[in-house]
Scaffold this motif. Structure first.
Motif, short mmCIF file in Angstrom:
data_model
loop_
_atom_site.label_atom_id
_atom_site.label_comp_id
_atom_site.label_asym_id
_atom_site.label_seq_id
_atom_site.Cartn_x
_atom_site.Cartn_y
_atom_site.Cartn_z
N VAL A 137 0.87 -1.18 0.00
CA VAL A 137 0.00 0.00 0.00
C VAL A 137 0.91 1.22 0.00
CG1 VAL A 137 -1.71 1.32 1.31
CG2 VAL A 137 -1.88 -1.17 1.20
N VAL A 138 0.68 2.11 -0.97
CA VAL A 138 1.48 3.32 -1.11
C VAL A 138 0.55 4.52 -1.28
CG1 VAL A 138 3.45 2.09 -2.11
CG2 VAL A 138 1.72 3.03 -3.61
N GLU A 139 1.09 5.70 -1.01
CA GLU A 139 0.32 6.92 -1.24
C GLU A 139 0.84 7.60 -2.49
OE1 GLU A 139 -0.51 9.69 1.87
OE2 GLU A 139 -0.51 8.10 3.38
N GLY A 140 -0.09 8.17 -3.23
CA GLY A 140 0.28 8.89 -4.43
C GLY A 140 -0.62 10.08 -4.65
N THR A 141 -0.17 10.97 -5.51
CA THR A 141 -0.93 12.17 -5.86
C THR A 141 -1.35 12.06 -7.32
OG1 THR A 141 0.42 13.46 -4.33
CG2 THR A 141 -0.84 14.69 -5.97
N VAL A 142 -2.63 12.31 -7.57
CA VAL A 142 -3.14 12.26 -8.94
C VAL A 142 -2.43 13.35 -9.74
CG1 VAL A 142 -5.15 12.48 -10.44
CG2 VAL A 142 -5.38 11.33 -8.23
N GLN A 143 -1.71 12.90 -10.76
CA GLN A 143 -0.93 13.80 -11.60
C GLN A 143 -1.73 14.24 -12.82
OE1 GLN A 143 2.51 11.95 -13.53
NE2 GLN A 143 3.78 13.49 -12.51
N SER A 144 -2.44 13.26 -13.43
CA SER A 144 -3.27 13.58 -14.59
C SER A 144 -4.37 12.56 -14.73
CB SER A 144 -2.42 13.64 -15.87
OG SER A 144 -1.88 12.38 -16.17
N ARG A 167 -9.75 13.99 -8.90
CA ARG A 167 -9.29 15.29 -9.39
C ARG A 167 -7.77 15.33 -9.33
NH1 ARG A 167 -13.83 16.24 -10.73
NH2 ARG A 167 -15.51 17.19 -9.60
N GLU A 168 -7.16 16.08 -10.23
CA GLU A 168 -5.71 16.28 -10.16
C GLU A 168 -5.38 16.89 -8.80
OE1 GLU A 168 -3.88 18.29 -13.47
OE2 GLU A 168 -5.04 17.11 -14.91
N GLY A 169 -4.31 16.36 -8.19
CA GLY A 169 -3.89 16.83 -6.87
C GLY A 169 -4.44 15.99 -5.72
N ASP A 170 -5.45 15.14 -5.97
CA ASP A 170 -5.99 14.27 -4.92
C ASP A 170 -4.89 13.34 -4.41
OD1 ASP A 170 -8.53 15.32 -5.21
OD2 ASP A 170 -9.40 13.54 -6.14
N ARG A 171 -4.84 13.14 -3.08
CA ARG A 171 -3.94 12.16 -2.47
C ARG A 171 -4.72 10.88 -2.25
NH1 ARG A 171 1.12 12.05 -2.17
NH2 ARG A 171 1.20 11.20 -0.09
N LEU A 172 -4.18 9.76 -2.73
CA LEU A 172 -4.86 8.47 -2.63
C LEU A 172 -3.95 7.43 -2.00
CD1 LEU A 172 -6.28 8.11 -6.28
CD2 LEU A 172 -7.37 9.20 -4.33
N LYS A 173 -4.56 6.48 -1.30
CA LYS A 173 -3.86 5.27 -0.89
C LYS A 173 -4.24 4.22 -1.91
CE LYS A 173 -3.06 5.38 4.05
NZ LYS A 173 -3.36 4.73 5.34
N VAL A 174 -3.23 3.58 -2.48
CA VAL A 174 -3.46 2.58 -3.51
C VAL A 174 -2.60 1.35 -3.22
CG1 VAL A 174 -4.06 4.25 -5.32
CG2 VAL A 174 -1.68 3.63 -4.97
N MET A 175 -2.98 0.25 -3.84
CA MET A 175 -2.19 -0.96 -3.71
C MET A 175 -1.45 -1.22 -5.02
SD MET A 175 -3.29 -4.80 -2.59
CE MET A 175 -4.08 -5.19 -4.13
#
Length: 166
Positions: free
Chosen positions: A45-52, A88-96
């Motif tokens: 599980v990692v965190e990422g920011t929606v880039q596009s 939305r661009e800029g959203d922070r998500l937890k993803v697997m």
């Protein structure tokens, strides 16, 4: 000009001897190297920011130059018609991390696998993020069990096929 005389790692994408043309990419090599450096494993599980956003999904910046794809089919168990209505661009998500292609420097991501119940990503994304580690652990256990079962079946089949001597 600062790169003149420097070694640059590249991956050959196309070689056309007839036209005496080479097409290569430094970005693909850098992406694969960054994916290596991150040390991600399937099920992490990692965190990422929606880039596009694209009609087929969202690209997330996972840090250190690593970008992963959250395909529209991996956002939720519920059908999604338009990605931009959910993210939305800029959203922070937890993803697997669902898969990695080290050769191409690609990381495939999922929030769908983190949903406690189908559709939670659309109804209550915060719940999905809170339960992310727990759901990922359950996923990893299912994958480990399936791999163990497949290995046992392969070994059993190999034993059945062993030649017998008379």
């Amino acid at each position: 000009e600062t790169m003149v005389g420097s070694d640059l790692p590249v991956k050959f994408l196309e070689v056309d001897e007839d036209k005496e043309r080479l097409v290569f990419s430094n970005k693909r090599v850098a992406g694969a190297a960054n994916a290596d450096l991150q040390g991600y494993k399937i099920g992490d599980v990692v965190e990422g920011t929606v880039q596009s956003l694209r009609p087929y999904g969202a690209f997330l910046d996972l840090g250190n130059g690593t970008v992963g794809l959250l395909h529209v089919s991996q956002i939720s168990h519920e059908r999604i018609i338009s990605v931009d209505k959910i993210l939305r661009e800029g959203d922070r998500l937890k993803v697997m991390v669902l898969s990695m292609d080290q050769q191409r420097g690609r990381v495939t991501l999922s929030t769908k696998k983190l949903e406690p119940t189908p559709g939670d990503m659309l109804r209550d994304p915060q719940l999905v993020y809170e339960k992310a580690e727990e759901m990922a652990e359950a996923f990893r256990k299912r994958v480990d069990a399936a791999e163990l079962n497949a290995r046992a079946q392969t070994e059993s089949a190999a034993g059945d096929a062993a030649p017998t001597s008379f």
